[in-house]
Every structure is written in C-alpha cells, then in structure tokens.
Design a protein around this motif. Structure first.
Motif, PDB file in Angstrom:
ATOM      1  N   GLN A  15      52.600  41.198  50.885  1.00 23.37           N
ATOM      2  CA  GLN A  15      53.468  40.143  50.344  1.00 23.37           C
ATOM      3  C   GLN A  15      52.624  38.979  49.800  1.00 23.37           C
ATOM      4  O   GLN A  15      52.903  38.470  48.721  1.00 23.37           O
ATOM      5  CB  GLN A  15      54.422  39.652  51.431  1.00 23.37           C
ATOM      6  N   GLN A  16      51.597  38.585  50.547  1.00 21.01           N
ATOM      7  CA  GLN A  16      50.756  37.470  50.093  1.00 21.01           C
ATOM      8  C   GLN A  16      50.032  37.769  48.789  1.00 21.01           C
ATOM      9  O   GLN A  16      49.916  36.894  47.934  1.00 21.01           O
ATOM     10  CB  GLN A  16      49.719  37.095  51.163  1.00 21.01           C
ATOM     11  N   ILE A  17      49.543  39.003  48.618  1.00 26.08           N
ATOM     12  CA  ILE A  17      48.777  39.271  47.394  1.00 26.08           C
ATOM     13  C   ILE A  17      49.645  39.254  46.137  1.00 26.08           C
ATOM     14  O   ILE A  17      49.110  39.163  45.036  1.00 26.08           O
ATOM     15  CB  ILE A  17      47.945  40.571  47.470  1.00 26.08           C
ATOM     16  N   GLN A  18      50.959  39.281  46.302  1.00 29.54           N
ATOM     17  CA  GLN A  18      51.847  39.194  45.139  1.00 29.54           C
ATOM     18  C   GLN A  18      51.689  37.853  44.416  1.00 29.54           C
ATOM     19  O   GLN A  18      51.856  37.780  43.201  1.00 29.54           O
ATOM     20  CB  GLN A  18      53.307  39.393  45.555  1.00 29.54           C
ATOM     21  N   THR A  19      51.374  36.798  45.163  1.00 27.30           N
ATOM     22  CA  THR A  19      51.263  35.463  44.568  1.00 27.30           C
ATOM     23  C   THR A  19      49.914  34.798  44.844  1.00 27.30           C
ATOM     24  O   THR A  19      49.693  33.666  44.426  1.00 27.30           O
ATOM     25  CB  THR A  19      52.386  34.545  45.100  1.00 27.30           C
ATOM     26  N   ALA A  20      49.012  35.494  45.531  1.00 25.56           N
ATOM     27  CA  ALA A  20      47.716  34.906  45.898  1.00 25.56           C
ATOM     28  C   ALA A  20      46.829  34.723  44.679  1.00 25.56           C
ATOM     29  O   ALA A  20      46.952  35.427  43.679  1.00 25.56           O
ATOM     30  CB  ALA A  20      47.007  35.797  46.913  1.00 25.56           C
ATOM     31  N   VAL A  21      45.911  33.778  44.793  1.00 28.00           N
ATOM     32  CA  VAL A  21      44.889  33.585  43.769  1.00 28.00           C
ATOM     33  C   VAL A  21      43.986  34.813  43.781  1.00 28.00           C
ATOM     34  O   VAL A  21      43.571  35.278  44.847  1.00 28.00           O
ATOM     35  CB  VAL A  21      44.063  32.307  44.073  1.00 28.00           C
ATOM     36  N   TYR A  22      43.706  35.345  42.586  1.00 27.76           N
ATOM     37  CA  TYR A  22      42.786  36.470  42.440  1.00 27.76           C
ATOM     38  C   TYR A  22      41.623  35.985  41.597  1.00 27.76           C
ATOM     39  O   TYR A  22      41.805  35.561  40.465  1.00 27.76           O
ATOM     40  CB  TYR A  22      43.491  37.646  41.761  1.00 27.76           C
ATOM     41  N   ARG A  23      40.419  36.007  42.171  1.00 30.29           N
ATOM     42  CA  ARG A  23      39.245  35.575  41.423  1.00 30.29           C
ATOM     43  C   ARG A  23      38.014  36.338  41.909  1.00 30.29           C
ATOM     44  O   ARG A  23      37.936  36.713  43.076  1.00 30.29           O
ATOM     45  CB  ARG A  23      39.019  34.065  41.560  1.00 30.29           C
ATOM     46  N   ASN A  24      37.092  36.555  41.017  1.00 28.47           N
ATOM     47  CA  ASN A  24      35.829  37.228  41.348  1.00 28.47           C
ATOM     48  C   ASN A  24      36.035  38.544  42.096  1.00 28.47           C
ATOM     49  O   ASN A  24      35.210  38.925  42.921  1.00 28.47           O
ATOM     50  CB  ASN A  24      34.917  36.305  42.162  1.00 28.47           C
ATOM     51  N   PRO A  53      39.910  44.452  46.977  1.00 25.13           N
ATOM     52  CA  PRO A  53      40.511  45.762  46.766  1.00 25.13           C
ATOM     53  C   PRO A  53      39.530  46.815  46.246  1.00 25.13           C
ATOM     54  O   PRO A  53      39.724  48.000  46.477  1.00 25.13           O
ATOM     55  CB  PRO A  53      41.617  45.523  45.742  1.00 25.13           C
ATOM     56  N   SER A  54      38.469  46.385  45.566  1.00 29.92           N
ATOM     57  CA  SER A  54      37.526  47.378  45.041  1.00 29.92           C
ATOM     58  C   SER A  54      36.757  48.064  46.157  1.00 29.92           C
ATOM     59  O   SER A  54      36.130  49.092  45.934  1.00 29.92           O
ATOM     60  CB  SER A  54      36.552  46.729  44.061  1.00 29.92           C
ATOM     61  N   ASP A  69      39.745  48.989  55.302  1.00 26.59           N
ATOM     62  CA  ASP A  69      40.992  49.731  55.467  1.00 26.59           C
ATOM     63  C   ASP A  69      41.260  50.476  54.162  1.00 26.59           C
ATOM     64  O   ASP A  69      41.406  49.849  53.109  1.00 26.59           O
ATOM     65  CB  ASP A  69      42.138  48.778  55.792  1.00 26.59           C
ATOM     66  N   SER A  70      41.320  51.791  54.240  1.00 24.72           N
ATOM     67  CA  SER A  70      41.510  52.596  53.031  1.00 24.72           C
ATOM     68  C   SER A  70      42.826  52.293  52.323  1.00 24.72           C
ATOM     69  O   SER A  70      42.957  52.544  51.124  1.00 24.72           O
ATOM     70  CB  SER A  70      41.424  54.089  53.367  1.00 24.72           C
ATOM     71  N   ARG A  71      43.798  51.704  53.044  1.00 25.35           N
ATOM     72  CA  ARG A  71      45.084  51.353  52.403  1.00 25.35           C
ATOM     73  C   ARG A  71      44.903  50.301  51.313  1.00 25.35           C
ATOM     74  O   ARG A  71      45.757  50.168  50.435  1.00 25.35           O
ATOM     75  CB  ARG A  71      46.083  50.818  53.439  1.00 25.35           C
ATOM     76  N   TYR A  72      43.797  49.531  51.371  1.00 28.92           N
ATOM     77  CA  TYR A  72      43.553  48.463  50.397  1.00 28.92           C
ATOM     78  C   TYR A  72      42.415  48.794  49.439  1.00 28.92           C
ATOM     79  O   TYR A  72      41.923  47.929  48.728  1.00 28.92           O
ATOM     80  CB  TYR A  72      43.233  47.153  51.120  1.00 28.92           C
ATOM     81  N   ASP A  73      41.979  50.020  49.411  1.00 29.55           N
ATOM     82  CA  ASP A  73      40.826  50.434  48.609  1.00 29.55           C
ATOM     83  C   ASP A  73      41.296  51.070  47.306  1.00 29.55           C
ATOM     84  O   ASP A  73      41.953  52.111  47.325  1.00 29.55           O
ATOM     85  CB  ASP A  73      39.990  51.421  49.431  1.00 29.55           C
ATOM     86  N   THR A  74      40.962  50.443  46.185  1.00 29.54           N
ATOM     87  CA  THR A  74      41.388  50.974  44.888  1.00 29.54           C
ATOM     88  C   THR A  74      40.810  52.365  44.635  1.00 29.54           C
ATOM     89  O   THR A  74      41.414  53.159  43.923  1.00 29.54           O
ATOM     90  CB  THR A  74      40.995  50.038  43.727  1.00 29.54           C
ATOM     91  N   PHE A  78      44.804  52.571  46.078  1.00 29.11           N
ATOM     92  CA  PHE A  78      45.552  51.321  46.231  1.00 29.11           C
ATOM     93  C   PHE A  78      45.748  50.667  44.868  1.00 29.11           C
ATOM     94  O   PHE A  78      44.808  50.494  44.099  1.00 29.11           O
ATOM     95  CB  PHE A  78      44.797  50.362  47.157  1.00 29.11           C
ATOM     96  N   LYS A  79      46.990  50.347  44.560  1.00 31.50           N
ATOM     97  CA  LYS A  79      47.332  49.663  43.316  1.00 31.50           C
ATOM     98  C   LYS A  79      47.708  48.217  43.664  1.00 31.50           C
ATOM     99  O   LYS A  79      48.744  47.974  44.270  1.00 31.50           O
ATOM    100  CB  LYS A  79      48.515  50.337  42.629  1.00 31.50           C
ATOM    101  N   HIS A  80      46.844  47.295  43.306  1.00 29.66           N
ATOM    102  CA  HIS A  80      47.140  45.902  43.617  1.00 29.66           C
ATOM    103  C   HIS A  80      47.724  45.196  42.398  1.00 29.66           C
ATOM    104  O   HIS A  80      47.564  45.655  41.274  1.00 29.66           O
ATOM    105  CB  HIS A  80      45.900  45.190  44.184  1.00 29.66           C
ATOM    106  N   PRO A  81      48.440  44.085  42.641  1.00 27.70           N
ATOM    107  CA  PRO A  81      49.169  43.399  41.559  1.00 27.70           C
ATOM    108  C   PRO A  81      48.302  42.993  40.375  1.00 27.70           C
ATOM    109  O   PRO A  81      48.760  43.034  39.247  1.00 27.70           O
ATOM    110  CB  PRO A  81      49.759  42.160  42.233  1.00 27.70           C
ATOM    111  N   HIS A  82      47.068  42.629  40.615  1.00 25.72           N
ATOM    112  CA  HIS A  82      46.210  42.172  39.523  1.00 25.72           C
ATOM    113  C   HIS A  82      45.963  43.280  38.492  1.00 25.72           C
ATOM    114  O   HIS A  82      45.753  43.006  37.329  1.00 25.72           O
ATOM    115  CB  HIS A  82      44.874  41.645  40.061  1.00 25.72           C
ATOM    116  N   MET A  83      46.008  44.515  38.942  1.00 28.10           N
ATOM    117  CA  MET A  83      45.775  45.633  38.024  1.00 28.10           C
ATOM    118  C   MET A  83      46.857  45.711  36.955  1.00 28.10           C
ATOM    119  O   MET A  83      46.607  46.237  35.874  1.00 28.10           O
ATOM    120  CB  MET A  83      45.714  46.955  38.796  1.00 28.10           C
TER     121      MET A  83
END
Length: 85
Positions: A15-24, A53-54, A69-74, A78-83
């Motif tokens: 839920q947090q990564i939906q609106t979290a700052v994504y940088r570097n 996520p990478s 955690d493999s659940r967060y590994d692209t 894992f498909k994260h919002p920034h993608m």
C-alpha cells in the motif's frame, strides 16, 4: 481511526509503495521500528526504510541490509508501481 500503514506487513508495504517517493531505484517507506527493524506493532519510534525492487531488499535508514524477500524482487516477477509510470 483509519488503518495505520506504518505497521509493518506485506499488505502495508504494498500500500505504501503506491504513493511513496521513488528515487535512485528505491522506495522511501516509513514503519514503526523496534531496534531499527520494522515492527508489526505500534512503537514510540517511526523510522525510514528503503525498498529496492531490483534486488528485493529492504534496508534501514543507514541503508544497511535488513532482509531479502523474493516477493519484492523484480527479477522474480514483482511488478512495482514505478514500472507502469
């Protein structure tokens, strides 16, 4: 009172990564902390954590590795919002 996203859980992290700052290449997240680790219960301390996520890793505010955690590994699907931004 609403649901507290600072309580550490898989669902709250997502839920947090939906609106979290994504940088570097990482997301900036906030969770309650106990001994500098994210806590699933409310504590007097809130700390910043970084999700990469990478590599599927969560790091503390000093960028020290906390866990993988493999659940967060692209590389594991894992498909994260920034993608999709």
């Amino acid at each position: 009172m609403g649901h507290d996203l600072r309580l550490y859980s898989h669902e709250n992290l997502l839920q947090q990564i939906q609106t979290a700052v994504y940088r570097n290449g990482y997301y900036v997240l906030e969770f309650y902390a106990n001994q500098h680790k994210p806590s699933s219960v409310q504590t007097a301390t809130i700390e910043t954590f970084y999700l990469y996520p990478s590599g599927g890793t969560l790091r503390d505010s000093s960028f020290q590795l906390l866990f993988y955690d493999s659940r967060y590994d692209t590389y594991r699907g894992f498909k994260h919002p920034h993608m999709s931004r």
